[in-house]
Design a protein around this motif. Structure first.
Motif: not given
Length: 726
Positions: A179-186, A382-390, A416-420
């Motif tokens: 629920l927190n805005a990620k860096p570069g997102r609002s 979330a880390a799998d989504g960050w790395c493998h599905m970009d 959500l953890l990746n700001g998508a």
């Protein structure tokens, strides 16, 4: 790849194209093919030629028969069994999450060995295993993960955990991080986009991150008004819609534990999961709407003798009929909140290993294994989504699933953890309505199981829709088919399919693909980051890593996010006892049979034990056999076998039947199959028997265990022999 029987590209004529796709302008297609070949003359690289064909010729409106002919023609005589269907572009690779970080920190992490994101990707994978402290800290920083109390380190040896202890001393709340805005997102960026089935011509619905936060806080406050002890288990038995996501996040935010129950389950399966988890309450709907039909859901919950139910009316404000005295309507539940507390809630800070979610995975005992997820597990997803599905900030991610299966919570956290933005379609994915939703929502990452792709291909329901916003597909749950996924890639101008295989007890994948590596159809290009893979030989010992071979798969125990306990089974016994060691550490049992090919790809060959994968759902043979044995008094015993179809694809359920009277004959096997299917609906309506085979006896070991593996091999060979005669 059986390409020997296909004509090489240079030998394909206009007549061949006309025969493959009657009605097309074969002369124009052939001229375009010649131009593509001439542009790569002398290159001697089939992958480069294929890439040129994808860019210049193979549009989605070109008949698939042409795509198929050119793909197999391009790689005719290719020396590898896994030719690349997609190759990364260096400029695009540098824009991926991994590429971007490596361009900035590559030399810091890998030293002078660093070259560029594509060349050095294998080195980063090795680094993730050898330097978990630096790798995971880098990922958390880039994802913007916030700890209430920072961990003393990322990982350390511990006698309490077979794979060591992760994030010792850390406190956090996984839902609060969503629920927190990620860096570069609002906070005004879109968190969820959705559409209801039957409203396919209406505008999309959007919910900003701030709107999501307020709704989650409202539900969290209402949960506290129930006066349940913190840490209580609260079930969700709903389709994966906006309300389900809000409820899921609120339960975790408020320090309770989600119990995941698939909305397809019948009452006995619901009851089993409620009892194992000791759930104190359950969220559900009165109905599930499909094609404007009302499928009962609340009545199943009542039949399961569930505790207090909070029931959401699917048709808006219409009152719910027949509520039990102990149950609450959604409106009454929310009405308990003091108006001053509606929009804010202080997240409950918890230790990293505190439970957040109880999910279920079928074991071989007939009772589903209850697998707790902690606050660490979402970070793995979330880390799998960050790395493998970009999955990047601003992406739109859709994956038809349910909170009852691990990919439901995975989708929540990976987006959500990746700001998508998370994209939800409230209806069947096997429809033109869903295909239009993918177009209108401008989906960038589309996840699915192979049976969905096969349905799309067979019905052509995606025709005419623009999927060009897709950067990649991802596939999990079942073995995929080369032809089906070649067709799928062609719907989005040949964007790659990232195959993804893991488990509920891992919180993500152990083997996957990457946008920094060439991707082959129905194959995995790399172990997941931070995961060591081992293929066991016939004696149960690990083959040398990176060697060619096939056998049961085992995992290195130092695996971030993996389970450390089970609620209703001995975790040590299930995953570690009897396993070999590697470098002084006992390997972790997984149970799939895997192959490592000569060119470094991995292929899945189904379950090595007696658990099948039907429609993306793992289920034990014993569960199915217990039901089938009671269908007919003439049956002595049955064996349930998952048989992969010829040409690849999801396992198909075959029932081997032994009759009490060996001299009797079953006159109508089709009637027996129908009876099995009717009975199995009580286990799961999605399970379907493909074929029934009468056998004189079941093969057994010296200790009288049924050797289902032998039957699987026999049935597979029989199917191959039958096909060769056609």
């Amino acid at each position: 790849m059986a390409a020997a029987s296909h004509k090489p590209l240079g030998a394909i004529t206009a007549d061949d194209l006309a025969a493959a796709a009657p009605g097309v302008d074969a002369a124009a297609l052939h001229a375009a093919l010649r131009r593509a070949l001439d542009s790569r003359a002398g290159a001697g690289d089939p992958a480069a030629v294929w890439g040129e064909l994808c860019r210049s010729l193979l549009r989605p409106d070109v008949p698939f028969a042409v795509h198929r002919m050119l793909y197999y023609g391009c790689f005719a005589g290719f020396p590898s069994p896994t030719p690349p269907a997609w190759t990364p572009d260096p400029k695009e690779a540098a824009l991926t999450n991994v590429g971007r970080v490596m361009e900035v920190r590559g030399r810091e992490l890998l030293g002078d060995a660093y070259k560029d994101p594509i060349t050095s990707f294998p080195d980063l994978y090795k680094f993730s295993n050898e330097n978990p402290e630096a790798y995971w800290r880098m990922v958390f920083e880039d994802m913007g993960v916030e700890f209430s109390v920072e961990p003393s380190c990322i990982w350390r040896e511990s006698d309490a955990y077979p794979g060591g202890e992760w994030l010792p001393g850390a406190e956090l709340n996984a839902a609060a991080n969503c629920l927190n805005a990620k860096p570069g997102r609002s906070s005004q960026d879109v968190a969820i986009v959705w559409r209801d089935e039957g409203k396919d011509s209406e505008p999309l619905n959007f919910m900003t991150l701030e709107e999501l936060r307020k709704k989650v806080c409202l539900v969290a406050n209402a949960l506290d008004a129930l006066d349940l002890p913190k840490g209580s288990a609260i079930a969700i038995d709903m389709p994966m819609n906006v309300n389900a996501v809000v409820i899921y996040l609120a339960i975790v935010l408020a320090g309770y534990v989600v119990v995941s129950i698939a909305d397809s389950f019948a009452a006995p399966a619901i009851s089993t999961r409620l009892k194992i988890s000791e759930a104190k309450a359950i969220f559900t709907q009165d109905y599930i709407l499909r094609d404007d039909k009302e499928l009962p859901l609340y009545s199943r919950v009542v039949e399961a003798k569930a505790p207090m139910a909070i029931v959401i009316p699917v048709r808006g404000s219409l009152p719910i009929k027949g509520l039990r005295v102990s149950d609450l309507s959604w409106q009454d539940f929310l009405g308990r909140v003091n108006d001053t507390k509606v929009e804010n809630y202080a997240a409950v800070k918890q230790p990293a290993y505190a439970f957040t979610n109880i999910l279920f995975s079928s074991g071989t005992t007939g009772e589903p294994k209850a697998i707790p997820w902690t606050h660490i597990t979402p970070l793995k997803a979330a880390a799998d989504g960050w790395c493998h599905m970009d999955i990047r900030k601003g992406d739109v991610v859709v994956w038809p699933t349910n909170l009852g299966w691990m990919m439901g919570p995975w989708l929540v956290y990976a987006s959500l953890l990746n700001g998508a933005s998370m994209a939800l379609y409230n209806g069947s994915p096997n429809s033109s309505g869903f295909a239009k939703f993918v177009q209108d929502a401008k989906v960038t990452m589309l996840g699915l199981v192979p049976s969905i792709a096969r349905t799309w291909k067979n019905t052509d329901c995606t025709a005419g829709f623009d999927w060009s916003a897709i950067r990649c597909f991802s596939s999990s749950g079942e073995a995929s088919s080369v032809d089906d996924y070649l067709w799928l890639m062609g719907r989005a101008c040949y964007k790659p399919v990232i195959e993804y295989c893991g488990g509920t007890e891992i919180g993500g994948g152990f083997v996957a693909g990457s946008l920094l590596q060439p991707q082959a159809l129905s194959a995995f290009s790399t172990p997941a980051m931070g995961c060591n893979l081992f293929i066991l030989d016939g004696s149960g010992n690990p083959l040398p890593q990176d060697s060619v071979g096939i056998g049961e798969l085992a995992l290195g125990p130092v695996l971030f996010g993996s389970s450390t306990t089970l609620l209703n089974a001995d975790h040590q016994e299930v995953y570690f006892n009897g396993m070999p060691e590697w470098k002084g550490k006992v390997l972790r049992r997984h149970g799939d049979e895997f192959e490592r090919t000569c060119d470094g790809y991995y292929r899945a060959h189904g379950r090595a034990d007696d658990t099948m994968n039907l429609g993306g759902i793992k289920v034990s043979s014993i569960e199915i056999e217990r039901i089938c044995n009671r269908v007919n008094d003439a049956i002595l015993e049955t064996a349930a076998i998952g048989v992969p179809p010829i040409g690849g694809g999801p396992e198909q359920l075959t029932i081997a039947v032994v009759l009490k009277d060996q001299s009797s004959q079953v006159e109508d096997l089709n009637q027996l199959k129908l009876a099995f299917n009717a009975a199995l609906k009580k286990l799961n309506p999605l399970f379907k028997v493909s074929s029934v085979v009468v056998v004189p006896s079941l093969p057994r070991t010296a200790s009288n265990k049924v050797m289902r593996r032998v039957l699987r091999k026999e049935f597979t060979q029989a199917a191959q022999a039958k096909k060769s005669k056609i």
